[in-house]
Design a protein around this motif. Structure first.
Motif, PDB file in Angstrom:
ATOM      1  N   GLU A  28       0.833  -1.202   0.000  1.00 36.48           N
ATOM      2  CA  GLU A  28       0.000   0.000   0.000  1.00 36.48           C
ATOM      3  C   GLU A  28       0.870   1.256   0.000  1.00 36.48           C
ATOM      4  OE1 GLU A  28      -3.402   1.887   2.969  1.00 36.48           O
ATOM      5  OE2 GLU A  28      -3.135  -0.295   2.873  1.00 36.48           O
ATOM      6  N   VAL A  29       0.380   2.289  -0.669  1.00 35.92           N
ATOM      7  CA  VAL A  29       1.063   3.588  -0.690  1.00 35.92           C
ATOM      8  C   VAL A  29       0.202   4.589   0.053  1.00 35.92           C
ATOM      9  CG1 VAL A  29       1.976   5.445  -2.130  1.00 35.92           C
ATOM     10  CG2 VAL A  29       2.190   3.061  -2.880  1.00 35.92           C
ATOM     11  N   ASP A  30       0.782   5.200   1.080  1.00 34.54           N
ATOM     12  CA  ASP A  30       0.034   6.152   1.890  1.00 34.54           C
ATOM     13  C   ASP A  30       1.020   7.152   2.481  1.00 34.54           C
ATOM     14  OD1 ASP A  30      -2.001   7.425   3.174  1.00 34.54           O
ATOM     15  OD2 ASP A  30      -2.696   5.704   4.319  1.00 34.54           O
ATOM     16  N   GLY A  31       0.674   7.761   3.574  1.00 32.24           N
ATOM     17  CA  GLY A  31       1.503   8.806   4.164  1.00 32.24           C
ATOM     18  C   GLY A  31       2.658   8.270   4.992  1.00 32.24           C
ATOM     19  N   PRO A  32       3.369   9.176   5.694  1.00 32.54           N
ATOM     20  CA  PRO A  32       4.571   8.798   6.443  1.00 32.54           C
ATOM     21  C   PRO A  32       4.298   7.867   7.618  1.00 32.54           C
ATOM     22  CG  PRO A  32       3.986  11.111   6.819  1.00 32.54           C
ATOM     23  CD  PRO A  32       3.148  10.635   5.686  1.00 32.54           C
ATOM     24  N   MET A  33       3.112   7.924   8.218  1.00 37.79           N
ATOM     25  CA  MET A  33       2.829   7.025   9.330  1.00 37.79           C
ATOM     26  C   MET A  33       2.867   5.576   8.858  1.00 37.79           C
ATOM     27  SD  MET A  33       2.266   6.176  12.384  1.00 37.79           S
ATOM     28  CE  MET A  33       2.037   7.746  13.197  1.00 37.79           C
ATOM     29  N   LEU A  34       2.238   5.294   7.731  1.00 37.68           N
ATOM     30  CA  LEU A  34       2.271   3.929   7.206  1.00 37.68           C
ATOM     31  C   LEU A  34       3.698   3.553   6.797  1.00 37.68           C
ATOM     32  CD1 LEU A  34       0.696   1.372   6.333  1.00 37.68           C
ATOM     33  CD2 LEU A  34       0.515   2.404   4.064  1.00 37.68           C
ATOM     34  N   THR A  35       4.378   4.468   6.119  1.00 39.31           N
ATOM     35  CA  THR A  35       5.716   4.168   5.604  1.00 39.31           C
ATOM     36  C   THR A  35       6.711   3.903   6.726  1.00 39.31           C
ATOM     37  OG1 THR A  35       5.317   5.532   3.653  1.00 39.31           O
ATOM     38  CG2 THR A  35       7.613   5.034   4.184  1.00 39.31           C
ATOM     39  N   TYR A  36       6.786   4.853   7.653  1.00 37.42           N
ATOM     40  CA  TYR A  36       7.820   4.768   8.692  1.00 37.42           C
ATOM     41  C   TYR A  36       7.326   4.077   9.966  1.00 37.42           C
ATOM     42  CZ  TYR A  36      10.027   8.159   5.620  1.00 37.42           C
ATOM     43  OH  TYR A  36      10.571   8.772   4.522  1.00 37.42           O
ATOM     44  N   GLY A  37       6.031   4.211  10.261  1.00 33.20           N
ATOM     45  CA  GLY A  37       5.510   3.665  11.503  1.00 33.20           C
ATOM     46  C   GLY A  37       5.206   2.178  11.439  1.00 33.20           C
ATOM     47  N   ILE A  38       4.845   1.689  10.236  1.00 36.19           N
ATOM     48  CA  ILE A  38       4.450   0.282  10.120  1.00 36.19           C
ATOM     49  C   ILE A  38       5.310  -0.463   9.101  1.00 36.19           C
ATOM     50  CG2 ILE A  38       2.567  -1.283   9.474  1.00 36.19           C
ATOM     51  CD1 ILE A  38       0.625   0.672  10.745  1.00 36.19           C
ATOM     52  N   GLN A  39       5.320  -0.009   7.860  1.00 33.43           N
ATOM     53  CA  GLN A  39       6.048  -0.755   6.822  1.00 33.43           C
ATOM     54  C   GLN A  39       7.535  -0.891   7.151  1.00 33.43           C
ATOM     55  OE1 GLN A  39       4.937   1.717   3.495  1.00 33.43           O
ATOM     56  NE2 GLN A  39       3.257   0.361   2.865  1.00 33.43           N
ATOM     57  N   ALA A  40       8.125   0.148   7.728  1.00 36.12           N
ATOM     58  CA  ALA A  40       9.563   0.114   8.025  1.00 36.12           C
ATOM     59  C   ALA A  40       9.916  -0.863   9.132  1.00 36.12           C
ATOM     60  CB  ALA A  40      10.059   1.516   8.397  1.00 36.12           C
ATOM     61  N   ARG A  41       8.924  -1.312   9.888  1.00 39.46           N
ATOM     62  CA  ARG A  41       9.200  -2.255  10.974  1.00 39.46           C
ATOM     63  C   ARG A  41       9.226  -3.705  10.471  1.00 39.46           C
ATOM     64  NH1 ARG A  41      12.239  -0.753  13.421  1.00 39.46           N
ATOM     65  NH2 ARG A  41      11.926  -2.391  14.957  1.00 39.46           N
ATOM     66  N   HIS A  42       8.803  -3.922   9.221  1.00 39.56           N
ATOM     67  CA  HIS A  42       8.775  -5.278   8.666  1.00 39.56           C
ATOM     68  C   HIS A  42      10.178  -5.886   8.660  1.00 39.56           C
ATOM     69  CE1 HIS A  42       7.456  -8.671   6.271  1.00 39.56           C
ATOM     70  NE2 HIS A  42       8.408  -8.424   5.366  1.00 39.56           N
ATOM     71  N   GLY A  43      10.284  -7.089   9.207  1.00 39.16           N
ATOM     72  CA  GLY A  43      11.559  -7.789   9.232  1.00 39.16           C
ATOM     73  C   GLY A  43      12.506  -7.341  10.331  1.00 39.16           C
ATOM     74  N   GLN A  44      12.067  -6.406  11.157  1.00 45.78           N
ATOM     75  CA  GLN A  44      12.922  -5.876  12.223  1.00 45.78           C
ATOM     76  C   GLN A  44      12.611  -6.569  13.553  1.00 45.78           C
ATOM     77  OE1 GLN A  44      15.366  -3.481  11.453  1.00 45.78           O
ATOM     78  NE2 GLN A  44      14.648  -4.103   9.413  1.00 45.78           N
ATOM     79  N   ARG A  45      13.626  -6.667  14.392  1.00 50.33           N
ATOM     80  CA  ARG A  45      13.450  -7.240  15.723  1.00 50.33           C
ATOM     81  C   ARG A  45      12.758  -6.220  16.629  1.00 50.33           C
ATOM     82  NH1 ARG A  45      15.625 -11.276  19.058  1.00 50.33           N
ATOM     83  NH2 ARG A  45      16.019 -10.649  21.219  1.00 50.33           N
ATOM     84  N   LEU A  46      12.027  -6.738  17.619  1.00 52.88           N
ATOM     85  CA  LEU A  46      11.434  -5.846  18.603  1.00 52.88           C
ATOM     86  C   LEU A  46      12.500  -4.927  19.184  1.00 52.88           C
ATOM     87  CD1 LEU A  46       9.060  -8.245  20.615  1.00 52.88           C
ATOM     88  CD2 LEU A  46       8.425  -6.587  18.843  1.00 52.88           C
ATOM     89  N   MET A  47      12.167  -3.675  19.373  1.00 50.30           N
ATOM     90  CA  MET A  47      13.137  -2.694  19.854  1.00 50.30           C
ATOM     91  C   MET A  47      13.242  -2.670  21.372  1.00 50.30           C
ATOM     92  SD  MET A  47      12.562   0.517  17.247  1.00 50.30           S
ATOM     93  CE  MET A  47      14.040   1.344  17.830  1.00 50.30           C
ATOM     94  N   GLU A  48      12.260  -3.248  22.059  1.00 55.23           N
ATOM     95  CA  GLU A  48      12.282  -3.233  23.527  1.00 55.23           C
ATOM     96  C   GLU A  48      11.795  -4.579  24.047  1.00 55.23           C
ATOM     97  OE1 GLU A  48      13.462  -1.527  26.915  1.00 55.23           O
ATOM     98  OE2 GLU A  48      13.364  -0.337  25.078  1.00 55.23           O
ATOM     99  N   LEU A  49      12.571  -5.156  24.957  1.00 54.25           N
ATOM    100  CA  LEU A  49      12.199  -6.380  25.655  1.00 54.25           C
ATOM    101  C   LEU A  49      12.555  -6.213  27.129  1.00 54.25           C
ATOM    102  CD1 LEU A  49      13.436  -9.105  23.136  1.00 54.25           C
ATOM    103  CD2 LEU A  49      11.068  -8.816  23.915  1.00 54.25           C
ATOM    104  N   PRO A  50      11.907  -6.957  28.026  1.00 52.47           N
ATOM    105  CA  PRO A  50      12.239  -6.841  29.445  1.00 52.47           C
ATOM    106  C   PRO A  50      13.705  -7.187  29.721  1.00 52.47           C
ATOM    107  CG  PRO A  50      10.150  -7.990  29.143  1.00 52.47           C
ATOM    108  CD  PRO A  50      10.781  -7.866  27.782  1.00 52.47           C
ATOM    109  N   GLN A  51      14.250  -6.567  30.749  1.00 59.13           N
ATOM    110  CA  GLN A  51      15.615  -6.892  31.162  1.00 59.13           C
ATOM    111  C   GLN A  51      15.685  -8.294  31.754  1.00 59.13           C
ATOM    112  OE1 GLN A  51      16.408  -3.469  33.735  1.00 59.13           O
ATOM    113  NE2 GLN A  51      17.826  -2.671  32.195  1.00 59.13           N
ATOM    114  N   ASN A  52      14.622  -8.686  32.450  1.00 59.14           N
ATOM    115  CA  ASN A  52      14.557 -10.015  33.050  1.00 59.14           C
ATOM    116  C   ASN A  52      14.016 -11.000  32.019  1.00 59.14           C
ATOM    117  OD1 ASN A  52      14.072 -12.323  34.552  1.00 59.14           O
ATOM    118  ND2 ASN A  52      13.110 -11.248  36.263  1.00 59.14           N
ATOM    119  N   ARG A  53      14.834 -11.982  31.632  1.00 53.65           N
ATOM    120  CA  ARG A  53      14.397 -12.930  30.610  1.00 53.65           C
ATOM    121  C   ARG A  53      13.176 -13.733  31.035  1.00 53.65           C
ATOM    122  NH1 ARG A  53      17.290 -14.199  26.157  1.00 53.65           N
ATOM    123  NH2 ARG A  53      19.214 -13.012  25.811  1.00 53.65           N
ATOM    124  N   ARG A  54      12.962 -13.889  32.342  1.00 52.71           N
ATOM    125  CA  ARG A  54      11.758 -14.586  32.804  1.00 52.71           C
ATOM    126  C   ARG A  54      10.485 -13.853  32.380  1.00 52.71           C
ATOM    127  NH1 ARG A  54      11.839 -18.300  37.112  1.00 52.71           N
ATOM    128  NH2 ARG A  54      13.910 -18.821  37.910  1.00 52.71           N
TER     129      ARG A  54
END
Length: 310
Positions: free
Chosen positions: A266-292
């Motif tokens: 889909e082609v749309d504005g910057p929110m779709l481009t940078y906020g959603i499409q750019a996250r495809h294939g990327q690892r989560l940016m935040e995870l808990p410090q405690n692995r449990r």
């Protein structure tokens, strides 16, 4: 601290509970925020420090009160059991365990006194450690006692006057109690547990504005797998929470984000481009410090298969 005369005890008790709960309402931003044990020590009444919470035990009764003022449930990381089982029964009502086995232990008598006088209590529910962090839930009331099970039945200010120990709880009322108890107690506790674990950042994009973050369930709590645990949740900003729930994006068990093919095209504005499409294939940016406290890979797999079939 000046002694409280016996004739003034009832009025003082009511004032202390009222002022404490009003102070907690402000300090927690009307229940949105958690407090550390040190934060809770800041409370004062008439210019004097007043303790609101037990330290080594679960039940707190100040010396100059006749009844318990608060209870607490300590936090345990996933896989570790709490020392007491403070859970919801099949009837939709919560329980709080005695202290020990002696019904005449001073703490149990203090709870019984609060029950008999129908006094409101504060429940400090542990949502994290290092330092100890609590979500205050109030007011809660004690409905009745189950001495054979060594516990009290708790009302999180939902069903007062609706039920009694002698009357059977009909199915529609049980459903109401369960839903309202989740809203009043489990939801704020779950939110605080998740946001603390993720350091108040979105797992997908690392946005750090608390007011724009949700505690998202990986598997909905309506599902049999939808446990109320940090391993079944992630902190997500409102955009990524909505996208996750709508199967616009999914999260693999290896913590990689995938975006649905039609959305990628889909082609749309910057929110779709940078906020959603750019996250495809990327690892989560935040995870808990405690692995449990990491998201359960099994629950992620379950949600990912739903995403793939959408």
């Amino acid at each position: 601290m000046a002694a409280i005369g016996e004739t003034d005890t009832v009025n003082f008790d009511a004032k202390l509970r009222r002022e404490a709960m009003a102070w907690l309402t402000v300090r927690t931003n009307d229940g949105e925020d958690w407090l550390t044990r040190e934060d809770i020590k800041d409370f004062t009444l008439d210019g004097e420090p007043r303790r609101l919470q037990a330290t080594q035990t679960g039940i707190w009764k100040p010396r100059d009160l006749q009844a318990a003022l608060s209870i607490q449930t300590v936090y345990r990381a996933p896989g570790r059991e709490r020392p007491y089982n403070d859970e919801m029964g099949a009837d939709g009502l919560l329980r709080y365990a005695w202290r020990g086995d002696d019904p005449e232990h001073p703490d149990n008598r203090a709870m019984r006194s609060a029950m008999e006088q129908q006094l409101p209590l504060i429940w400090f529910f542990g949502v994290g450690m290092g330092p100890a962090v609590f979500q205050p839930v109030f007011p809660v009331y004690l409905l009745w006692e189950e001495p054979e099970l060594k516990q009290f039945v708790i009302d999180p200010n939902v069903d007062r006057g609706l039920i009694s120990k002698e009357s059977p709880i009909e199915e529609h009322l049980r459903r109401y109690l369960t839903v309202e108890t989740k809203r009043r107690l489990h939801q704020p506790v779950f939110r605080s547990t998740i946001l603390r674990a993720y350091r108040t950042r979105c797992a997908v994009c690392a946005l750090a504005h608390r007011e724009l973050l949700d505690a998202a369930h990986i598997v909905p709590d309506s599902s049999e797998l939808g446990i109320a645990s940090v391993v079944n949740g992630m902190a997500l900003c409102k955009i990524h929470h909505a996208a996750f729930d709508a199967h616009i994006l999914g999260i693999r068990p290896d913590f990689i984000v995938e975006v649905r093919d039609d959305i990628l095209a889909e082609v749309d504005g910057p929110m779709l481009t940078y906020g959603i499409q750019a996250r495809h294939g990327q690892r989560l940016m935040e995870l808990p410090q405690n692995r449990r406290e990491y998201p359960s890979r099994d629950l992620l797999e379950h949600a990912y298969q739903d995403f793939r079939s959408a």
